[in-house]
Motif scaffolding. Sequence first.
Motif, PDB file in Angstrom:
ATOM      1  N   GLN A  30      12.184  52.831  57.131  1.00  0.00           N
ATOM      2  CA  GLN A  30      11.980  54.266  56.915  1.00  0.00           C
ATOM      3  C   GLN A  30      10.658  54.766  57.495  1.00  0.00           C
ATOM      4  OE1 GLN A  30      12.815  55.379  52.858  1.00  0.00           O
ATOM      5  NE2 GLN A  30      14.825  54.444  52.906  1.00  0.00           N
ATOM      6  N   GLU A  31       9.605  53.919  57.382  1.00  0.00           N
ATOM      7  CA  GLU A  31       8.315  54.315  57.971  1.00  0.00           C
ATOM      8  C   GLU A  31       7.866  53.204  58.906  1.00  0.00           C
ATOM      9  OE1 GLU A  31       5.487  55.437  54.950  1.00  0.00           O
ATOM     10  OE2 GLU A  31       7.031  56.588  53.895  1.00  0.00           O
ATOM     11  N   PRO A  32       8.493  53.099  60.084  1.00  0.00           N
ATOM     12  CA  PRO A  32       8.216  51.962  60.978  1.00  0.00           C
ATOM     13  C   PRO A  32       6.802  51.988  61.543  1.00  0.00           C
ATOM     14  CG  PRO A  32       9.533  53.627  62.086  1.00  0.00           C
ATOM     15  CD  PRO A  32       9.431  54.066  60.665  1.00  0.00           C
ATOM     16  N   LYS A  33       6.290  50.760  61.768  1.00  0.00           N
ATOM     17  CA  LYS A  33       4.985  50.656  62.441  1.00  0.00           C
ATOM     18  C   LYS A  33       5.281  50.445  63.918  1.00  0.00           C
ATOM     19  CE  LYS A  33       2.468  48.681  58.526  1.00  0.00           C
ATOM     20  NZ  LYS A  33       3.625  48.685  57.576  1.00  0.00           N
ATOM     21  N   PHE A  34       5.451  51.535  64.644  1.00  0.00           N
ATOM     22  CA  PHE A  34       5.701  51.442  66.078  1.00  0.00           C
ATOM     23  C   PHE A  34       4.427  50.981  66.779  1.00  0.00           C
ATOM     24  CE2 PHE A  34       9.018  55.087  65.783  1.00  0.00           C
ATOM     25  CZ  PHE A  34      10.041  54.177  65.611  1.00  0.00           C
ATOM     26  N   ASN A  35       4.609  50.218  67.857  1.00  0.00           N
ATOM     27  CA  ASN A  35       3.436  49.799  68.633  1.00  0.00           C
ATOM     28  C   ASN A  35       3.820  49.692  70.097  1.00  0.00           C
ATOM     29  OD1 ASN A  35       0.768  48.759  69.055  1.00  0.00           O
ATOM     30  ND2 ASN A  35       1.750  46.771  69.401  1.00  0.00           N
ATOM     31  N   PHE A  36       3.060  50.356  70.961  1.00  0.00           N
ATOM     32  CA  PHE A  36       3.324  50.235  72.394  1.00  0.00           C
ATOM     33  C   PHE A  36       2.205  49.431  73.044  1.00  0.00           C
ATOM     34  CE2 PHE A  36       2.851  51.801  76.817  1.00  0.00           C
ATOM     35  CZ  PHE A  36       4.012  51.215  77.303  1.00  0.00           C
ATOM     36  N   GLU A  37       2.613  48.335  73.717  1.00  0.00           N
ATOM     37  CA  GLU A  37       1.618  47.514  74.402  1.00  0.00           C
ATOM     38  C   GLU A  37       1.890  47.565  75.897  1.00  0.00           C
ATOM     39  OE1 GLU A  37       0.077  42.897  74.723  1.00  0.00           O
ATOM     40  OE2 GLU A  37       1.704  43.397  73.340  1.00  0.00           O
ATOM     41  N   LYS A  38       0.898  48.010  76.656  1.00  0.00           N
ATOM     42  CA  LYS A  38       1.028  48.009  78.118  1.00  0.00           C
ATOM     43  C   LYS A  38       0.743  46.588  78.581  1.00  0.00           C
ATOM     44  CE  LYS A  38      -0.004  51.128  81.799  1.00  0.00           C
ATOM     45  NZ  LYS A  38      -1.091  51.643  82.570  1.00  0.00           N
ATOM     46  N   THR A  39       1.736  45.931  79.135  1.00  0.00           N
ATOM     47  CA  THR A  39       1.579  44.509  79.475  1.00  0.00           C
ATOM     48  C   THR A  39       1.271  44.300  80.955  1.00  0.00           C
ATOM     49  OG1 THR A  39       3.985  44.445  79.690  1.00  0.00           O
ATOM     50  CG2 THR A  39       3.057  43.675  77.604  1.00  0.00           C
ATOM     51  N   GLY A  40       1.218  45.376  81.714  1.00  0.00           N
ATOM     52  CA  GLY A  40       0.887  45.321  83.144  1.00  0.00           C
ATOM     53  C   GLY A  40       0.730  46.745  83.617  1.00  0.00           C
ATOM     54  N   PRO A  41       0.318  46.964  84.879  1.00  0.00           N
ATOM     55  CA  PRO A  41       0.073  48.328  85.354  1.00  0.00           C
ATOM     56  C   PRO A  41       1.302  49.235  85.231  1.00  0.00           C
ATOM     57  CG  PRO A  41      -0.666  46.690  86.976  1.00  0.00           C
ATOM     58  CD  PRO A  41       0.044  45.940  85.899  1.00  0.00           C
ATOM     59  N   SER A  42       2.508  48.657  85.386  1.00  0.00           N
ATOM     60  CA  SER A  42       3.719  49.480  85.370  1.00  0.00           C
ATOM     61  C   SER A  42       4.717  49.023  84.323  1.00  0.00           C
ATOM     62  CB  SER A  42       4.406  49.428  86.745  1.00  0.00           C
ATOM     63  OG  SER A  42       3.613  50.061  87.696  1.00  0.00           O
ATOM     64  N   CYS A  43       4.282  48.204  83.397  1.00  0.00           N
ATOM     65  CA  CYS A  43       5.264  47.747  82.407  1.00  0.00           C
ATOM     66  C   CYS A  43       4.666  47.655  81.011  1.00  0.00           C
ATOM     67  CB  CYS A  43       5.894  46.428  82.826  1.00  0.00           C
ATOM     68  SG  CYS A  43       4.731  45.164  83.237  1.00  0.00           S
ATOM     69  N   GLY A  44       5.544  47.601  80.042  1.00  0.00           N
ATOM     70  CA  GLY A  44       5.087  47.532  78.664  1.00  0.00           C
ATOM     71  C   GLY A  44       6.228  47.242  77.714  1.00  0.00           C
ATOM     72  N   VAL A  45       5.847  46.953  76.474  1.00  0.00           N
ATOM     73  CA  VAL A  45       6.848  46.663  75.443  1.00  0.00           C
ATOM     74  C   VAL A  45       6.577  47.562  74.237  1.00  0.00           C
ATOM     75  CG1 VAL A  45       7.794  44.924  73.883  1.00  0.00           C
ATOM     76  CG2 VAL A  45       7.101  44.268  76.202  1.00  0.00           C
TER      77      VAL A  45
END
Length: 349
Positions: free
Chosen positions: A63-78
Amino acid sequence: MRVTKAELHQLIQDKIHKAGLSKEHAGIVSDVLTFADARGIHSHGAMRVEYYSERIAKGGITQEPKFNFEKTGPSCGVFEGDNGSGFVAAEKAMDHAIEIAKETGVAVIGVRNISHSGALAYYVERAAEKDLVAVSVCQSDPMVVPFGGSEPFFGTNPIAFAAPSNDERIITFDMATTVQAWGKILHARSRKESIPDTWAVDEQGNPTTDSTKVNALVPISGAKGYGLMMMVDVLSGVLLGVPFGKHVSSMYHDLSKGRELGQLHIVINPEFFVGLDTFKQTISTMLDELKTVAPSAGFKEVNYPGERGRMREKNYEENGIEIVDDIYQYLISDDIHYDRYDHKNKFAE
Ligand code: NAI
């Protein structure tokens, strides 16, 4: 029952919010579901609200997710979805992809540990509206036989693609990699109708025309569709470290557990290739030239992918969206869900 898009949006947002998501997240869920209904993709619209509400209420969508964006390279991420709403995670991940592709020319963004994210056209069009080309693929429940096999292994693993033109037209190609969606089998069952022998197989893996005997769907075009659905699973599953193939969770198996699904967005900026203006002009020319192709028997004209959905949307804007009465009654009720989906067999209904 016909409703305006605005009314439908409000009803869905209120229900999903009542089930437990924040107003913001419920609004995004409703954006994608009303988009689907407005385009005539009713299998991925309001009819799913009760299922999502049950899963949210039971904790299977955080219901209250802990979203996290990690840039893993200049043009990519998870983008880590924390098993929150797939709609919200996929939209936010696409916005990261758009930003990165604007800057670097391309973005490849994985979205992992999410729940169902619905009609993928929504996400790729979001990029096309910003003058980018996009592809999105995702995993779904294992209910399709691999070519030559008799048991389900991969999901209906959809592929979506969108590209902008020099005018209001956007190419939106969006399909499951199965001959027919599961919804079409359900429809035949409810009407006690038979199905063509090219849609599905029975317990033994033999083609069946009996809609009640269906045990698995079949890939489009035999080995070719099987290869495509495997590609989708590799790109949105194996690449992101989430369960693959027959280990992918089922939609109705346990509504208190997160689904751990994966999705991948690939976004390309034409400015870094042929140049944006040339690209968009050439797409417009391509679509114009397609209109000059003589139609075959039974067709009035050649349509580009996404065109018919937009025509439906226009019609709905004028006349309202057709919603099944039971679904409307549920949406306007005070009830969150009726405990109908938990532990249901994926082939049961
Ligand atoms: P479909 O068979 O209705 O359409 C496939 C594509 O063909 C669309 O791009 C459509 O614009 C195009 N098309 C259809 N008729 C056309 C014509 N006469 N001329 C030109 N183009 C035409 O789509 P399908 O396979 O039933 O998928 C429906 C939805 O289900 C999609 O939005 C897909 O993303 C979604 N889906 C989502 C899943 C998930 O787990 N999130 C799993 C499977 C499907």
